[in-house]
Design an enzyme around this catalytic site. Structure first.
Site, mmCIF file in Angstrom:
data_model
loop_
_atom_site.group_PDB
_atom_site.id
_atom_site.type_symbol
_atom_site.label_atom_id
_atom_site.label_comp_id
_atom_site.label_asym_id
_atom_site.label_seq_id
_atom_site.Cartn_x
_atom_site.Cartn_y
_atom_site.Cartn_z
ATOM 1 N N LYS A 99 66.301 -75.737 74.768
ATOM 2 C CA LYS A 99 67.133 -74.558 74.530
ATOM 3 C C LYS A 99 66.235 -73.339 74.651
ATOM 4 O O LYS A 99 65.014 -73.438 74.441
ATOM 5 C CB LYS A 99 67.743 -74.623 73.129
ATOM 6 N N ASP B 179 74.970 -70.124 77.065
ATOM 7 C CA ASP B 179 75.243 -70.247 75.627
ATOM 8 C C ASP B 179 75.731 -68.860 75.210
ATOM 9 O O ASP B 179 76.207 -68.093 76.066
ATOM 10 C CB ASP B 179 73.965 -70.685 74.876
HETATM 11 P P1 NDP Z 1 80.073 -66.590 73.459
HETATM 12 O O1 NDP Z 1 78.994 -65.592 73.485
HETATM 13 O O2 NDP Z 1 80.948 -66.754 74.638
HETATM 14 O O3 NDP Z 1 81.012 -66.336 72.182
HETATM 15 C C1 NDP Z 1 80.560 -66.303 70.862
HETATM 16 C C2 NDP Z 1 81.689 -65.786 70.022
HETATM 17 O O4 NDP Z 1 81.398 -65.945 68.634
HETATM 18 C C3 NDP Z 1 81.959 -64.297 70.215
HETATM 19 O O5 NDP Z 1 83.327 -64.084 70.130
HETATM 20 C C4 NDP Z 1 81.244 -63.675 69.023
HETATM 21 O O6 NDP Z 1 81.727 -62.414 68.618
HETATM 22 C C5 NDP Z 1 81.580 -64.699 67.978
HETATM 23 N N1 NDP Z 1 80.728 -64.598 66.805
HETATM 24 C C6 NDP Z 1 79.393 -64.521 66.746
HETATM 25 N N2 NDP Z 1 78.999 -64.460 65.465
HETATM 26 C C7 NDP Z 1 80.124 -64.507 64.717
HETATM 27 C C8 NDP Z 1 80.398 -64.507 63.333
HETATM 28 N N3 NDP Z 1 79.403 -64.441 62.449
HETATM 29 N N4 NDP Z 1 81.684 -64.592 62.919
HETATM 30 C C9 NDP Z 1 82.693 -64.666 63.818
HETATM 31 N N5 NDP Z 1 82.504 -64.670 65.143
HETATM 32 C C10 NDP Z 1 81.240 -64.589 65.577
HETATM 33 O O7 NDP Z 1 79.367 -67.985 73.088
HETATM 34 P P2 NDP Z 1 79.887 -69.456 73.343
HETATM 35 O O8 NDP Z 1 81.350 -69.517 73.147
HETATM 36 O O9 NDP Z 1 79.293 -69.943 74.596
HETATM 37 O O10 NDP Z 1 79.136 -70.246 72.159
HETATM 38 C C11 NDP Z 1 79.685 -70.337 70.853
HETATM 39 C C12 NDP Z 1 79.010 -71.457 70.106
HETATM 40 O O11 NDP Z 1 79.187 -72.692 70.820
HETATM 41 C C13 NDP Z 1 77.496 -71.330 69.913
HETATM 42 O O12 NDP Z 1 77.132 -71.942 68.698
HETATM 43 C C14 NDP Z 1 76.933 -72.144 71.070
HETATM 44 O O13 NDP Z 1 75.608 -72.599 70.807
HETATM 45 C C15 NDP Z 1 77.923 -73.302 71.074
HETATM 46 N N6 NDP Z 1 78.009 -74.059 72.323
HETATM 47 C C16 NDP Z 1 78.276 -73.431 73.506
HETATM 48 C C17 NDP Z 1 78.379 -74.180 74.665
HETATM 49 C C18 NDP Z 1 78.775 -73.578 75.965
HETATM 50 O O14 NDP Z 1 79.006 -74.340 76.913
HETATM 51 N N7 NDP Z 1 78.902 -72.268 76.087
HETATM 52 C C19 NDP Z 1 78.106 -75.625 74.662
HETATM 53 C C20 NDP Z 1 77.939 -76.204 73.348
HETATM 54 C C21 NDP Z 1 77.864 -75.413 72.237
HETATM 55 P P3 NDP Z 1 80.832 -61.070 68.771
HETATM 56 O O15 NDP Z 1 81.139 -60.611 70.160
HETATM 57 O O16 NDP Z 1 81.341 -60.174 67.703
HETATM 58 O O17 NDP Z 1 79.385 -61.447 68.570
#
Ligand code: NDP
Length: 446
Positions: free
Chosen positions: A126, A166
């Site tokens: 990562k 991510d």
């Molecule tokens: P994105 O950047 O696309 O989205 C993250 C989202 O989470 C945003 O809407 C962000 O809002 C929100 N967020 C962040 N912090 C908080 C909080 N404290 N409370 C509420 N909302 C919050 O990321 P991904 O969707 O790609 O990833 C999300 C999670 O999934 C991570 O943990 C990642 O490691 C995991 N993951 C992702 C994969 C992938 O294929 N993308 C694969 C496997 C796991 P804001 O804009 O306000 O920060």
């Protein structure tokens, strides 16, 4: 000789006392495999377990670049190549101001176990940078990605390390990173996944984590004897994972009531419709908007500073970030008779929250199992790149479903429990551990 799990734990705490996220992940892993080690003599080589919780290599580099206003900028890039026993290093890049070594080490360790659980031959890694894409325009994001790639390209290759996206790294950033890497290497190196179709991507990669999570939930519901239709689901986050999980949940007939971001939660009392989701996807993916803007368009409530867990639901899907669902949130979900908690994000539930779910009969799926759909389709993207061929969407979808079902079965196999639903947290850790252990044992000591 029994394994001295407590000794390994206290050594880790002594060495890495400030790396709280990493210690949370390794503590949880070692606690969950402890009984298995007692019962299985063939997994008692302590040296292997000690090496398994130490990363192979940490790359830490300067990313200096000039923005579109001609201002010099400075960021820090990281890649934790955790374990290569099962195959090439594989795991996403995160661009977010909050990242640090502890976060990347925890994510890379979880990724190692996750990749093992998928059954594919992939090691775990990562990385990313303390860069906040939200502070910059598209031109700056491209400049940053090119600077990142120019400092990192010699570590990526089809046979060594294949990053993906991510938080903060979507298809656009992957395009810039992969494009510049290929330019520097003067070849198509297939050294990133998550590319758009035109850049040799795979169908369904961007949807895979969210869709895969719902395929996993479908298996859990089947074992509970429940029909998904009409069940209520609360999702946190509104990024890649959250919105495609929402899409699949709606398709399965569920009522998705919430989405959120770090500002607050938006509540759709009657469930999000396809039409509303289409608008939200545009808002989030194209305009980089906030969920609060949903109130300008729809008759919905927005609760600033609140989370998705205060609203009653049958299924909770934390899809935002690590440690977003705390003990008190777990208590609220339990008192509201939540049936299932399935992690779309990595380690979104604190250890206290997970213990409460397990003790109170909430069927809980750890992220290393339920969010493995993303890396699974990445593995399929790597295969297609090597074949120089693109499979049809239906083929990728059926392979994704098959992989998620196999992960579920692997978790059940190792997740024996005294209560009437399997302990998937234990099963996922042991299931991930077994393959890595055997590969490390068979490779010898180095
Ligand atoms: P994105 O950047 O696309 O989205 C993250 C989202 O989470 C945003 O809407 C962000 O809002 C929100 N967020 C962040 N912090 C908080 C909080 N404290 N409370 C509420 N909302 C919050 O990321 P991904 O969707 O790609 O990833 C999300 C999670 O999934 C991570 O943990 C990642 O490691 C995991 N993951 C992702 C994969 C992938 O294929 N993308 C694969 C496997 C796991 P804001 O804009 O306000 O920060």
């Amino acid at each position: 000789m029994p394994i001295d799990v407590d000794g390994i734990l206290s050594e880790l705490h002594e060495k890495y006392e400030n790396q709280t996220e990493f210690l949370q992940a390794t503590d949880s892993f070692l606690f969950k495999i402890r009984d298995f080690l007692k019962e299985h003599e063939e997994f008692r080589d302590e040296g292997i377990i000690r090496r398994m919780v130490e990363p192979d290599r940490i790359i830490d580099f300067r990313v200096s670049w000039v923005d579109s206003d001609n201002k010099e900028r400075l960021n820090r890039g990281y890649r934790v190549q955790f374990n290569k026993a099962l195959g090439v290093y594989k795991g996403g890049l995160r661009f977010h101001p909050s990242v640090n070594l502890s976060v990347f080490k925890f994510l890379a360790f979880e990724q190692t176990l996750k990749n093992s659980l998928t059954g594919f031959n992939l090691g775990g890694a990562k990385g990313g940078a303390d860069f906040n894409p939200r502070d910059y325009n598209d031109s700056d994001i491209m400049r940053f990605c090119q600077a990142f790639a120019s400092n990192f390209y010699f570590y990526t290759n089809y046979n060594t390390d294949v990053p993906a996206g991510d938080i903060g790294v979507g298809t656009k950033e992957i395009g810039y990173l992969a494009g510049y890497t290929d330019k520097l290497k003067n070849s198509f190196s297939g050294s990133y996944t998550g590319k758009v179709m035109e850049l040799a991507g795979s169908h369904l990669r961007k949807e895979a984590t969210g869709y895969g999570c719902l395929y996993f939930v479908a298996q859990m519901l089947k074992d509970l004897g429940r029909d998904p239709k009409g069940l209520t689901m609360n999702i946190s986050g509104s990024g890649n994972v959250a919105l495609y999980a929402c899409e699949k949940a709606i398709e399965m007939g569920m009522k998705v009531r919430t989405l959120s971001d770090s500002g607050g939660v938006v509540v759709f009392e009657d469930g999000i419709t396809d039409k509303q989701l289409k608008w939200i996807k545009e808002l989030k993916f194209e305009k980089r908007g906030r969920v609060s803007e949903c109130t300008d368009k729809f008759d919905v409530e927005y609760h600033e500073g609140k989370k998705s867990w205060d609203i009653p639901c049958d299924i909770a899907l934390p899809c935002a970030t690590e440690n977003e669902l705390l003990k008190e949130d777990a208590e609220t979900l339990i008192s509201n008779d939540c049936l299932i908690v399935a992690e779309g994000a990595n380690m979104p539930c604190t250890s206290e929250a997970v213990d409460l779910f397990l003790d109170n009969g909430v069927f809980y799926a750890p992220g290393k199992a339920s969010n493995a759909g993303g890396v699974s389709v990445s593995a399929l993207e790597m295969t297609q790149n090597q074949l120089r061929y693109s499979w049809e969407k239906s083929k990728v979808d059926s392979l994704l479903k098959k992989t998620m079902n196999e992960i579920y079965d692997r978790c059940k196999k190792y997740g024996g429990s005294s209560w009437d639903v399997p302990n998937l947290a234990k099963g996922a850790n042991i299931g991930g551990f077994v393959r890595v252990y055997v590969a490390m044992r068979d490779q010898g000591v180095f």
